[in-house]
Design a protein around this motif. Sequence first.
Motif, PDB file in Angstrom:
ATOM      1  N   ALA A   1      -5.696   2.702  -6.458  1.00 24.66           N
ATOM      2  CA  ALA A   1      -6.084   2.324  -5.099  1.00 24.66           C
ATOM      3  C   ALA A   1      -5.899   3.504  -4.151  1.00 24.66           C
ATOM      4  N   GLY A   2      -6.523   4.626  -4.458  1.00 23.70           N
ATOM      5  CA  GLY A   2      -6.413   5.809  -3.597  1.00 23.70           C
ATOM      6  C   GLY A   2      -5.004   6.367  -3.590  1.00 23.70           C
ATOM      7  N   GLU A   3      -4.358   6.297  -2.425  1.00 21.38           N
ATOM      8  CA  GLU A   3      -2.979   6.776  -2.314  1.00 21.38           C
ATOM      9  C   GLU A   3      -1.982   5.736  -2.811  1.00 21.38           C
ATOM     10  N   ASN A   4      -2.490   4.601  -3.282  1.00 19.18           N
ATOM     11  CA  ASN A   4      -1.632   3.522  -3.791  1.00 19.18           C
ATOM     12  C   ASN A   4      -0.558   3.144  -2.776  1.00 19.18           C
ATOM     13  N   ARG A   5      -1.023   2.953  -1.543  1.00 18.32           N
ATOM     14  CA  ARG A   5      -0.099   2.530  -0.482  1.00 18.32           C
ATOM     15  C   ARG A   5       0.340   1.096  -0.735  1.00 18.32           C
ATOM     16  N   LEU A   6       1.584   0.840  -0.463  1.00 20.69           N
ATOM     17  CA  LEU A   6       2.181  -0.466  -0.749  1.00 20.69           C
ATOM     18  C   LEU A   6       1.861  -1.449   0.375  1.00 20.69           C
ATOM     19  N   ASN A   7       0.985  -2.399   0.057  1.00 22.00           N
ATOM     20  CA  ASN A   7       0.619  -3.459   0.995  1.00 22.00           C
ATOM     21  C   ASN A   7       0.504  -4.763   0.217  1.00 22.00           C
TER      22      ASN A   7
END
Length: 197
Positions: A8-14
């Motif tokens: 998921a791109g930068e794999n930001r935690l959401n």
Amino acid sequence: VDLLTLEAGENRLNGPFLDEFEAALLRVESGDAKALVSVGSGRFYSTGLDLAWLAGDGRAEAADFVFRLQRLFARILLFPIPTVAALNGHAFAGGAMLALAHDARIMRADRGFFCLPEIDLATGQSLTPGMTALIGSRVPPQSFHEAIISGRRYGGADACKRGFVEQSCREEDLLATACARAKRLAGHDRETVIAMK
């Protein structure tokens, strides 16, 4: 060894990212894998909390999100098979903690940083007791102190020297090295693994 690829791109935690990560863990747990390797894609393993999501679409979940994230860390800590994080790129903040929740970490030597930058984020915010316990259980005290007080970025070789990861290697060797480490840890009864963890 099952492979869980974060794409998921930068794999930001959401919220949506955690939904998918938790679903993937459930699939692995209900299968017959003997170990699990997680790896990012491109330049990122995970850059931590998705602050834009928390201020926007995730605003209604924001108050409970850190607790949910900590539950995910705990689930990985107590996962019934060995877990290895293959850090293909940047692992920042919550992304670094996600990696630390794994039983072992292998990091690229030539690209990416391991960083706990919370000191630089906002006045009055700090690590939760659960996050502090997680980091402190995985990292030597002197390295832990330096990392959280300085917000310093550690490249692969330095992250290994400081004890954030167990090994650093070339990009082309990353997955093979992580899988080999996972196989060395594998082969034990799941209930015993949980009890020992």
